[in-house]
Design a protein around this motif. Structure first.
Motif, PDB file in Angstrom:
ATOM      1  N   GLY A 169       0.802  -1.218   0.000  1.00  0.00           N
ATOM      2  CA  GLY A 169       0.000   0.000   0.000  1.00  0.00           C
ATOM      3  C   GLY A 169       0.834   1.265   0.000  1.00  0.00           C
ATOM      4  N   SER A 170       2.155   1.120  -0.018  1.00  0.00           N
ATOM      5  CA  SER A 170       3.027   2.300   0.041  1.00  0.00           C
ATOM      6  C   SER A 170       3.273   2.876  -1.360  1.00  0.00           C
ATOM      7  N   ALA A 171       3.723   4.110  -1.391  1.00  0.00           N
ATOM      8  CA  ALA A 171       4.096   4.730  -2.666  1.00  0.00           C
ATOM      9  C   ALA A 171       5.282   3.998  -3.280  1.00  0.00           C
ATOM     10  N   GLY A 172       6.101   3.452  -2.422  1.00  0.00           N
ATOM     11  CA  GLY A 172       7.252   2.709  -2.918  1.00  0.00           C
ATOM     12  C   GLY A 172       6.819   1.465  -3.701  1.00  0.00           C
ATOM     13  N   GLN A 173       5.799   0.794  -3.198  1.00  0.00           N
ATOM     14  CA  GLN A 173       5.301  -0.373  -3.932  1.00  0.00           C
ATOM     15  C   GLN A 173       4.709   0.068  -5.273  1.00  0.00           C
ATOM     16  N   ARG A 174       3.961   1.155  -5.266  1.00  0.00           N
ATOM     17  CA  ARG A 174       3.362   1.655  -6.505  1.00  0.00           C
ATOM     18  C   ARG A 174       4.440   2.066  -7.513  1.00  0.00           C
ATOM     19  N   ALA A 175       5.547   2.581  -6.989  1.00  0.00           N
ATOM     20  CA  ALA A 175       6.615   3.053  -7.887  1.00  0.00           C
ATOM     21  C   ALA A 175       7.258   1.904  -8.664  1.00  0.00           C
ATOM     22  N   LEU A 176       7.057   0.679  -8.204  1.00  0.00           N
ATOM     23  CA  LEU A 176       7.607  -0.464  -8.936  1.00  0.00           C
ATOM     24  C   LEU A 176       7.013  -0.573 -10.336  1.00  0.00           C
ATOM     25  N   PHE A 177       5.873   0.056 -10.546  1.00  0.00           N
ATOM     26  CA  PHE A 177       5.217   0.012 -11.854  1.00  0.00           C
ATOM     27  C   PHE A 177       5.655   1.160 -12.752  1.00  0.00           C
ATOM     28  N   GLY A 178       6.478   2.061 -12.219  1.00  0.00           N
ATOM     29  CA  GLY A 178       6.883   3.226 -13.005  1.00  0.00           C
ATOM     30  C   GLY A 178       5.661   4.039 -13.381  1.00  0.00           C
ATOM     31  N   ASP A 179       5.606   4.426 -14.675  1.00  0.00           N
ATOM     32  CA  ASP A 179       4.452   5.227 -15.105  1.00  0.00           C
ATOM     33  C   ASP A 179       3.361   4.353 -15.731  1.00  0.00           C
ATOM     34  N   ARG A 180       3.457   3.073 -15.580  1.00  0.00           N
ATOM     35  CA  ARG A 180       2.439   2.203 -16.178  1.00  0.00           C
ATOM     36  C   ARG A 180       1.152   2.247 -15.351  1.00  0.00           C
ATOM     37  N   GLU A 181       0.039   2.366 -16.060  1.00  0.00           N
ATOM     38  CA  GLU A 181      -1.256   2.462 -15.400  1.00  0.00           C
ATOM     39  C   GLU A 181      -2.058   1.175 -15.515  1.00  0.00           C
ATOM     40  N   GLU A 182      -1.625   0.306 -16.417  1.00  0.00           N
ATOM     41  CA  GLU A 182      -2.381  -0.929 -16.622  1.00  0.00           C
ATOM     42  C   GLU A 182      -1.503  -1.949 -17.335  1.00  0.00           C
ATOM     43  N   ALA A 183      -1.999  -3.160 -17.371  1.00  0.00           N
ATOM     44  CA  ALA A 183      -1.264  -4.218 -18.069  1.00  0.00           C
ATOM     45  C   ALA A 183      -1.304  -3.966 -19.568  1.00  0.00           C
ATOM     46  N   HIS A 184      -0.344  -4.562 -20.245  1.00  0.00           N
ATOM     47  CA  HIS A 184      -0.242  -4.359 -21.683  1.00  0.00           C
ATOM     48  C   HIS A 184      -1.391  -5.049 -22.410  1.00  0.00           C
ATOM     49  N   MET A 185      -1.966  -4.351 -23.358  1.00  0.00           N
ATOM     50  CA  MET A 185      -3.054  -4.918 -24.176  1.00  0.00           C
ATOM     51  C   MET A 185      -2.475  -5.382 -25.512  1.00  0.00           C
ATOM     52  N   TRP A 186      -2.740  -6.635 -25.845  1.00  0.00           N
ATOM     53  CA  TRP A 186      -2.213  -7.221 -27.075  1.00  0.00           C
ATOM     54  C   TRP A 186      -3.314  -7.323 -28.113  1.00  0.00           C
ATOM     55  N   SER A 187      -2.964  -7.021 -29.349  1.00  0.00           N
ATOM     56  CA  SER A 187      -3.903  -7.233 -30.453  1.00  0.00           C
ATOM     57  C   SER A 187      -3.670  -8.625 -31.032  1.00  0.00           C
ATOM     58  N   ARG A 188      -4.599  -9.068 -31.865  1.00  0.00           N
ATOM     59  CA  ARG A 188      -4.389 -10.371 -32.497  1.00  0.00           C
ATOM     60  C   ARG A 188      -3.157 -10.361 -33.399  1.00  0.00           C
ATOM     61  N   ALA A 189      -2.938  -9.256 -34.058  1.00  0.00           N
ATOM     62  CA  ALA A 189      -1.758  -9.163 -34.924  1.00  0.00           C
ATOM     63  C   ALA A 189      -0.484  -9.292 -34.094  1.00  0.00           C
ATOM     64  N   ASP A 190      -0.492  -8.669 -32.922  1.00  0.00           N
ATOM     65  CA  ASP A 190       0.665  -8.792 -32.026  1.00  0.00           C
ATOM     66  C   ASP A 190       0.905 -10.257 -31.677  1.00  0.00           C
TER      67      ASP A 190
END
Lengths: 376, 410
Positions: A169-190
């Motif tokens: 729940g700490s800011a330090g734990q959140r910082a492990l994600f850097g600036d990412r807000e969500e998991a990566h979304m893959w397209s079918r082509a990807d």
């Protein structure tokens, strides 16, 4: 037990003091004769490790091919040496914390072979407060070293793992994600492109000799992922939690290891960390992170693809500055930086690194690999 | 998640073409499956694969703890050495490992599968160091009336388990219900939906208190003559289950190894891509566009709600076998022998449920030199819903021949 909407933890001074008291503590389980079978490396076990790390090379699964290798028998994936740690930095040392593998120093004396009875010995080498911003929560670093040998004393290697334990729940734990807000979304082509990329992997089938290696050589990259977490759950064992009555007893005696789940019932906190929707709901995080120990397996895959059936890693010195989220891919890379001969074997030095699909360099480090000489 | 794929997109599959008839019950599919009736199937295990089937001390420990059964016969060598077994013994429910063919994966690909029930018979125990191998046959396939306008099929199997000496250690029959997935969704929509378990502090206190009432008979013999028809067995309680417990419990404590073959869901990285190329209709596309094996939907309540429209993650049923065995062996003690257990699953367990396992003596009889007690068993969840029904036969020692062992059973 955490009952708030967001699961939190705090590292108490008394916990830290108790952990510091344990520096130098060694754990080595003495097995009786009737227990040795559980420490024996089985063919099915080697195969399983190959399956779970996505590396089904003949050295792991094909006895006939393995017999033609330098080892003369099936061997275990090198990265397995990281899995023998006998002290859990998260559930045992700082219960309730969120542990991230920050770096790893691994040395191999040689491969773990089929039939070896493996006895690990784990020591807490160091405990340090590495907090950089108190407002972001305390971060405690634990350095845990594991020596691995056979039951008759033949050394197999060692793994020194440095774990950073964050307050949940700490800011330090959140910082492990850097600036990412969500998991990566893959397209079918990807996804289809990744499928084609996998087909290009060309592991060496014979031996690579030191004489054939040139400084500056680049190894063929190895792709892993996109990862999913739940497919691992069916193979999940546990060292500390089994549920039912024992679960209740644990929840009473070690409440910091539990949170109150959607049923308002106690559940071990690590279950938050497996999948995105739980990490989002219970930790307020963008999602779930991968465990970094798999990166060692991926780099071993890269190296063994290159060296073929007669080489083996000697050491790795790795740092994991950026965390991957579940669903990311990891590409492993290496280039030759030096080579030398030691007695009858050649040693190649490599720069190694790993990148995810965002181009982030998630792992940096070096490795050494032993190769045969043409004379040997 | 903020931008996960829309449900319609998720259900389209991975973009590969699927075969005509995939996921549908057709005469051809039924006949294709029925053509295998009576055909013996084995795992064709190589010597090295037998290692998987051997009961080491660690494996016995893991399967016991994963079920929440702390019987010292499984965990305490000193106790076990002084028992009638003379060594550690594997919990009887490991006989479910004799199942050669899981009905969910046999014939009619793409259909939904439910485990209807099983009958387990034991002839002798599996002791430390023993192996379990098995062979099985499909015994029956028939179309049955469905709860909706869709079609449904029941098929059944007989599996026989052997130890490393070739001795028959027991059998397991299984019965499976197969339905088209759309039919399954209709059933889900039409049934009276219930929510997830929601416990108050008082509920949890009651569960905790009931755990404390568990009684393991241990090394005190229970004699057949002392058993009264109508007497109730001390209950056992299990749960509330959660994601962590189920991951452990349904994998037998992680006691098995990933094989990476088509009968195994464990495929990762390149192997997953290869699997999905071979079986293009197998994967679903997860929330982030990644193809995954469908079984993982059942790992969480959230995914069962999202993908199946169900209240939560229902169980496979196997853990309820283990839990019922726990109740029976607690009562029988070290000297009794569980000979038979027939069990049906009239309702699902949802992740988060608590299960109370009960039993009552309904008859006692003597057959040859065997002193048998007939027991009806049942499991109720926290709502009082009967989720399991069944009956069991336990062989006890007799005061007329107190030293006569209760196994092997001819």
């Amino acid at each position: 037990m955490t009952t708030a909407a967001t699961v939190t933890s705090k590292t108490r001074p008394d916990q830290l003091a108790a952990l510091r008291e344990r520096v130098g503590t060694t754990r080595k389980r003495a097995l009786e004769e009737w227990e040795l079978d559980d420490a024996r490396v089985l063919r099915s076990q080697i195969r399983s490790w190959g399956v779970m790390t996505g590396d089904m090379r003949p050295l792991y699964v094909d006895p006939a091919a393995a017999a033609e290798s330098a080892w003369g028998t099936l061997i275990a994936p090198p990265g397995i040496i990281t899995c023998y740690e006998q002290i859990d930095p998260e559930t045992e040392s700082l219960p309730g914390s969120f542990a991230v593998l920050a770096s790893a120093k691994i040395a191999w004396e040689g491969p773990i072979r089929l039939g070896d009875i493996v006895i690990p010995e784990t020591t807490i080498q160091d405990v340090r407060d590495v907090t950089t911003d108190p407002a972001a929560g305390t971060v405690i670093a634990q350095q845990i070293a594991t020596k691995v040998a056979t039951n008759d004393g033949r050394p197999l290697g060692s793994a020194v793992l440095a774990w950073n334990c964050y307050e949940r729940g700490s800011a330090g734990q959140r910082a492990l994600f850097g600036d990412r807000e969500e998991a990566h979304m893959w397209s079918r082509a990807d996804i289809e492109a990744l499928g084609e990329e996998y087909k290009k992997e060309t592991p060496r089938t014979g031996a690579l000799y030191i004489e054939d290696v040139k400084v500056g050589d680049a190894l063929q990259p190895v792709l892993k992922g996109p990862t999913t977490r739940t497919k691992y759950l069916g193979r999940f064992g546990s060292n500390w939690y089994w549920g039912h009555l024992q679960g209740w007893e644990q929840a009473e005696s070690r409440p910091e290891l539990f949170f109150e789940n959607e049923n308002h019932a106690p559940e071990p906190i690590p279950a938050i960390d497996w999948v995105h929707h739980r990490a989002q709901r219970w930790a307020g995080l963008p999602g779930a992170l991968e465990g970094n120990t798999e990166r060692v397996h991926h780099l071993s895959h890269l190296i063994l693809n290159w060296v073929g059936s007669h080489g083996f890693p000697v050491s790795m010195d790795l740092a994991f500055p950026i965390q991957n989220m579940v669903g990311d891919v990891t590409r492993s890379y290496a280039t030759v930086t030096a080579k030398r001969t030691e007695g009858s074997r050649g040693i190649v030095s490599l720069d190694v690194w790993q990148e995810n699909q965002l181009g982030q360099r998630i792992t940096t480090g070096t490795a050494e690999v032993a190769l045969p000489t043409r004379a040997s | 998640m903020t931008s996960a794929q829309a449900p319609d997109e998720l259900n389209k599959g991975y973009g590969y073409k699927t075969r005509p008839g995939y996921g549908q019950i057709t005469e051809e599919a039924i006949q294709a499956l029925a053509s295998r009736i009576g055909v013996e199937r084995t795992r064709n295990l190589a010597d090295w694969e037998l290692e998987d089937m051997r009961f080491t001390a660690g494996r016995i420990r893991r399967v016991a703890l994963a079920t929440g059964d702390y019987n010292p016969l499984y965990l305490d060598m000193a106790h076990a050495r002084n028992s009638p077994y003379g060594t550690l013994v594997a919990p009887p429910w490991v006989m479910t490992g004799a199942e050669v063919t899981n009905g969910a994966r046999d014939g009619m690909p793409g259909l939904h599968a439910w485990f209807r029930g099983t009958t387990l018979t034991w002839y002798r125990p599996l002791l430390l160091g023993d192996y379990l191998t098995s062979k099985g046959v499909l015994t029956m396939v028939r179309e049955v009336a469905s709860q909706t306008s869709g079609r449904a099929v029941v098929h059944e199997y007989l599996n026989t388990g052997y130890n490393q000496r070739g001795e028959e250690v027991g059998t397991m029959t299984t019965s499976w219900h197969r339905a088209e997935r759309q039919t399954s969704k209709e059933i889900a929509k039409n049934q009276k939906m219930r929510g997830l378990a929601d416990y108050s502090e008082e509920d949890l206190a009651r569960i905790k208190a009931d755990y404390r009432k568990e009684v393991n008979r241990g090394d005190t013999p229970r004699y057949w003559e002392d058993v009264q028809v109508g007497e109730e067995l001390p209950h056992t309680v299990k749960g509330p289950t959660n994601q962590f417990q189920r991951a452990i419990g349904e994998s037998g404590g992680g006691a098995g190894w990933a094989r990476g073959d088509p009968g195994d869901w464990s495929h990762t990285h390149a192997n997953a891509f290869k699997l999905f190329e071979r079986h293009p209709a197998l994967p679903f596309v997860n929330e982030w566009g990644i193809p995954e094996v469908p079984v993982v939907i059942h790992n969480s309540n959230e995914r069962c709600q999202r993908y199946l429209g169900l209240p939560g993650a229902y169980d496979a049923g196997y853990q309820r076998i283990n839990w019922s065995v726990h109740t029976l062996t607690n009562w029988a003690g070290d000297h009794g022998f569980l000979h038979k257990l027939a069990i049906r699953f009239p309702s699902f367990n949802i992740m988060g449920d608590t299960t109370w396992c009960y039993g009552r003596v309904v008859d006692k009889r003597v057959e040859g030199d065997k002193h048998i007690v007939d027991i009806e068993i049942w499991n109720d969840n926290q709502l009082g819903t009967r989720v399991t029904l069944g009956n069991a036969e336990v062989i006890l020692r007799s005061r007329t021949a107190p030293d006569r062992p209760t196994w092997p059973v001819a």
